[in-house]
Each structure stands twice: as C-alpha cells, then as structure tokens.
Design a protein around this motif. Structure first.
Motif, PDB file in Angstrom:
ATOM      1  N   THR A 274       0.835  -1.199   0.000  1.00 58.78           N
ATOM      2  CA  THR A 274       0.000   0.000   0.000  1.00 58.78           C
ATOM      3  C   THR A 274       0.873   1.255   0.000  1.00 58.78           C
ATOM      4  OG1 THR A 274      -1.814  -1.105   1.164  1.00 58.78           O
ATOM      5  CG2 THR A 274      -1.728   1.300   1.309  1.00 58.78           C
TER       6      THR A 274
ATOM      7  N   ARG B  40       0.623   5.256   0.723  1.00 56.02           N
ATOM      8  CA  ARG B  40      -0.181   6.321   1.338  1.00 56.02           C
ATOM      9  C   ARG B  40       0.269   7.657   0.751  1.00 56.02           C
ATOM     10  NH1 ARG B  40      -2.933   8.107   6.070  1.00 56.02           N
ATOM     11  NH2 ARG B  40      -1.997   9.955   7.043  1.00 56.02           N
TER      12      ARG B  40
ATOM     13  N   SER C 164      -2.591   4.084  -9.275  1.00 60.33           N
ATOM     14  CA  SER C 164      -3.859   3.350  -9.312  1.00 60.33           C
ATOM     15  C   SER C 164      -4.069   2.691 -10.662  1.00 60.33           C
ATOM     16  CB  SER C 164      -5.026   4.295  -8.995  1.00 60.33           C
ATOM     17  OG  SER C 164      -4.946   4.773  -7.661  1.00 60.33           O
TER      18      SER C 164
ATOM     19  N   GLY D  72      -2.657  -0.599 -10.732  1.00 60.51           N
ATOM     20  CA  GLY D  72      -3.190  -1.557  -9.788  1.00 60.51           C
ATOM     21  C   GLY D  72      -2.628  -1.462  -8.390  1.00 60.51           C
ATOM     22  N   VAL D  73      -1.857  -0.417  -8.098  1.00 60.19           N
ATOM     23  CA  VAL D  73      -1.299  -0.232  -6.763  1.00 60.19           C
ATOM     24  C   VAL D  73      -2.398   0.245  -5.821  1.00 60.19           C
ATOM     25  CG1 VAL D  73       0.401   1.038  -5.388  1.00 60.19           C
ATOM     26  CG2 VAL D  73       0.977   0.305  -7.710  1.00 60.19           C
ATOM     27  N   ASP D  74      -2.414  -0.271  -4.610  1.00 62.64           N
ATOM     28  CA  ASP D  74      -3.376   0.154  -3.591  1.00 62.64           C
ATOM     29  C   ASP D  74      -2.923   1.500  -3.034  1.00 62.64           C
ATOM     30  OD1 ASP D  74      -5.451   0.159  -1.701  1.00 62.64           O
ATOM     31  OD2 ASP D  74      -4.152  -0.809  -0.198  1.00 62.64           O
ATOM     32  N   VAL D  75      -3.671   2.548  -3.328  1.00 61.63           N
ATOM     33  CA  VAL D  75      -3.310   3.908  -2.926  1.00 61.63           C
ATOM     34  C   VAL D  75      -4.321   4.418  -1.902  1.00 61.63           C
ATOM     35  CG1 VAL D  75      -2.952   6.296  -3.667  1.00 61.63           C
ATOM     36  CG2 VAL D  75      -2.270   4.395  -5.165  1.00 61.63           C
ATOM     37  N   VAL D  76      -3.816   4.843  -0.751  1.00 64.49           N
ATOM     38  CA  VAL D  76      -4.643   5.437   0.303  1.00 64.49           C
ATOM     39  C   VAL D  76      -4.403   6.938   0.296  1.00 64.49           C
ATOM     40  CG1 VAL D  76      -5.102   5.545   2.768  1.00 64.49           C
ATOM     41  CG2 VAL D  76      -4.578   3.352   1.706  1.00 64.49           C
TER      42      VAL D  76
ATOM     43  N   ARG E 236     -10.373  11.117  -4.602  1.00 63.09           N
ATOM     44  CA  ARG E 236     -10.929   9.763  -4.652  1.00 63.09           C
ATOM     45  C   ARG E 236     -11.889   9.618  -5.824  1.00 63.09           C
ATOM     46  NH1 ARG E 236     -15.550   8.907  -0.582  1.00 63.09           N
ATOM     47  NH2 ARG E 236     -16.309  10.480  -2.075  1.00 63.09           N
TER      48      ARG E 236
ATOM     49  N   GLY F  76      -7.261   7.095  -5.794  1.00 67.83           N
ATOM     50  CA  GLY F  76      -7.062   6.162  -4.695  1.00 67.83           C
ATOM     51  C   GLY F  76      -8.312   6.044  -3.847  1.00 67.83           C
ATOM     52  N   ARG F  77      -8.152   5.496  -2.663  1.00 64.48           N
ATOM     53  CA  ARG F  77      -9.288   5.294  -1.758  1.00 64.48           C
ATOM     54  C   ARG F  77      -9.067   6.047  -0.453  1.00 64.48           C
ATOM     55  NH1 ARG F  77      -7.819   1.760   2.321  1.00 64.48           N
ATOM     56  NH2 ARG F  77      -6.045   0.365   1.908  1.00 64.48           N
TER      57      ARG F  77
ATOM     58  N   ASP G 101      -4.929  -0.142   7.778  1.00 71.55           N
ATOM     59  CA  ASP G 101      -4.005   0.215   6.699  1.00 71.55           C
ATOM     60  C   ASP G 101      -2.568   0.185   7.215  1.00 71.55           C
ATOM     61  OD1 ASP G 101      -5.906   0.565   4.750  1.00 71.55           O
ATOM     62  OD2 ASP G 101      -6.130   2.714   5.074  1.00 71.55           O
TER      63      ASP G 101
END
Length: 371
Positions: free
Chosen positions: A14, A16, A32, A35-39, A52, A57-58, A64
């Motif tokens: 993840t 951030r 994103s 496919g990377v998980d972005v916070v 968002r 990202g989310r 997290d």
C-alpha cells in the motif's frame, strides 16, 4: 509521452499519499492505473474526496499498513508532515515531492527523525494550475524525478522510491540535496521570477501595446500565472541559491542596459553592439543545452508552418493529416493572428521529414508558406 499502464507495477503493498493537490493526486492516478493500492489523506475532506472521485485512490481504512508514504505537502510544512508520517508508520519508507530538499532535510535532522527511512524526492513536473482537478496520470511521464537520499538512508528505502518514480512514469535521477537546490534555482525557480517580472510590466501597459503581443511574449510569460502563495514558499525555502542566480542575471542585465544607454547617446558607441550580440549568442548556446524530447540529448527540429482556419475541428484535422503523412510530430505551437480568423501552427518535426510533410499537407489543401 504517455504512461504505459499495462506494465506490471514495481511498487508493492500500500502507498499512502498525503496531500491530494496536483502532484499527490497525479501520483495517485498513475499508481492506481497500475493496480497499486493507494490510500489518500489530506487535511481538507473536500480535497481528498475529490481526488478519490477522480480515481486517485481510496479513503483510509482501519488496519491500513502502508509500505511507502508519499508526502505532497507545501514546502513550509513538508518537514513537519514527513516527521509525523515517520512516527505514525514505523515500518514505512517516507518520501516527498517538495521542490526544495536542503531545508526539509536539515529540519528533520534537527528534530531527530529517523533518516534511515526518509528519501527526499522531487519530480520535475507541474502545471500552471494546481489542485486535484488539474491532476493527470501522465504528469510525470518522461520527466526527471530527483532522488536526494542521505548517507543515513537504507538502500532498500532508496530502491522503493526509485520504483515509485518509475511506476509514475518518471526518470529517476540521484542528486545530493544541496546540488539539487542549486540546480532547480537555475532551471526552475529563477525562470519563474523572470517570467513574472516580464509579465508584471504588462499590468499598466497601454492597450494598443498589449494588443501587439505575439507568441514570443506568450512563451516567455507562460508560467507567470502560477500560484503566488505556493511560489512565495518555494522561493523563501531556496532563497540563497535563487538569489545567487538572480544576482548573476542582474549583472548581465546591467551590461545590456549599459550597452543600450551607450547606443542611445551615440549610435556608433564602440563595443555596444558586440555586447548585445554576445548576449543573444550566449542565450542560443544555453538553450541548445536544454534536453530534448523525453529528456534525451538536445534535438534540433525543423518547423513546418501551417495556416489553420479558426473553425471547430480544424486543428484535429491537421493533426490527423500529419499522422496520415507518416510523420511523427515532435512539438506543436499555435499563434493566433490579431483580427484574422486564422492561426499559424508551427509543427516541429525531424529535419528529414519537413519537406515531405509540407508537400503532403499542401496536397491535402493546407496553406503551407514556403520556408
């Protein structure tokens, strides 16, 4: 150059992103897409919600555990935010995108931050307008991404930031913090001041004079519309190196003013024209050192000028015809003619392609003045 979102991401885990303005949101979009998980995190709930909604990202969730933190905060607070992220995420590497590196590093060192997990960064990319609404996934594509690591940092941390830059489409460049600050003073910060100074002369200029403005003035003042508050922070944070460049520039400008005043008094003043010619020649030599397309070696292109009617769809038709001619467009500039319903499109191509392109466009009905 566009971002290749089909290539597998090098960045795992993840990420951030703290600060969802232009740079933070653009990095989030690029990651994103891979496919990377972005916070996403921002002091403004509206800003983070917008980023968002744009796909950057989310929102944060309980549990997290970021592997990498990217801080995209203003220069005057970036050190505080980096220190807070290092403390809040003891297993994460923290980097930033601030345009000045020496000051934040000194502040972190003075605060006793864990510099083994901090890697200073600075992508050489931006736009005249900020905010997530201006963000683009390909903002960093082909652009240098400076990595200013200290001797205290773990090599694995540097590798993570290196991969981050590549995943965003950037070109990693390793450079010490002090060298970076001197470099950006020359190639970024002083040019902003120069553009703003030239543009400021237009505020109270007579309307007929402003109406004569051509592409040259537009080129010189393009970045003059930048955010004043942000640039006041940047210039203050890099005050010494910027002042050094501007003092040298002021000396050169003084030489030019002296030559012009000499010619004003005596049109035959010895040496005055030589001073002016030397300035223009030196400027040309310096410009020729600016890297070419995708950051490669400087390239000299040929320009094909095309008259474009000021009607919807005409520019798109021109670009389609350039492509149909089998010619790769290297650059494009538009200059509108005052009082006329046409524009001049300057199409930059490799020299060998200039004549074939001009002939192909004429055959398709375009007006291409002889060069």
């Amino acid at each position: 150059m566009t971002l290749d979102a089909t290539a597998p991401a090098r960045t795992g885990g993840t990420v951030r992103v703290v600060g969802t303005g232009l740079l933070g949101a653009s990095a989030g979009l690029a990651l994103s897409l891979r496919g990377v998980d972005v916070v996403l995190s921002d002091v403004s709930p509206t800003a983070v919600a917008l980023a968002r909604d744009l796909g950057a990202g989310r929102l944060p969730a309980e549990g997290d555990d970021p592997r990498l933190v990217l801080v995209a905060a203003p220069p005057d607070v970036v050190a505080d935010v980096v220190a807070a992220e290092l403390a809040a995420h003891p297993g994460a590497v923290v980097t930033d995108v601030a345009s000045v590196k020496g000051g934040p590093l000194a502040a972190l060192r003075a605060a006793g931050a864990d510099l083994s997990r901090y890697v200073g960064g600075h992508p050489m990319a931006g736009r005249e307008r900020g905010g997530a609404v201006s963000a683009r996934a390909d903002l960093f594509a082909g652009r240098p991404w400076v990595i200013a690591a200290t001797g205290a940092v773990d090599r694995r941390a540097v590798a993570l930031v290196h991969d981050l830059a590549l995943d965003c489409g950037g070109v990693p460049v390793t450079m010490p913090a002090a060298e970076h600050d001197e470099a950006v003073a020359l190639v970024s910060h002083a040019p902003q001041v120069a553009a703003s100074l030239v543009a400021a002369r237009l505020r109270e200029a007579p309307e007929p004079a402003v109406a004569l403005a051509g592409q040259g003035l537009r080129d010189v003042t393009r970045i003059a519309g930048s955010d004043p508050a942000l640039w006041a922070q940047i210039l203050a944070a890099n005050a010494g190196p910027v002042a050094d460049v501007l003092e040298a520039l002021a000396q050169d400008l003084g030489d030019v003013v002296g030559a012009l005043r000499a010619l004003q008094r005596d049109p035959g003043a010895p040496g005055a024209r030589g001073t002016l010619a030397a300035l223009i020649a030196a400027g040309g030599a310096g410009r020729d050192r600016i890297p070419g397309k995708h950051g490669g070696a400087p390239a000299l292109y040929a320009t094909v000028v095309v008259v474009v009617p000021d009607r919807p769809g005409e520019l798109a038709r021109l670009l389609a015809d350039v492509g149909a001619a089998g010619v790769n467009l290297e650059d494009l500039r538009l200059e509108h003619s005052p009082g006329q319903a046409v524009a001049l499109a300057s199409v930059d191509v490799l020299p060998a392609a200039a004549r074939p392109l001009a002939e192909a466009l004429r055959a398709r009905g375009w007006t291409v003045p002889a060069s």
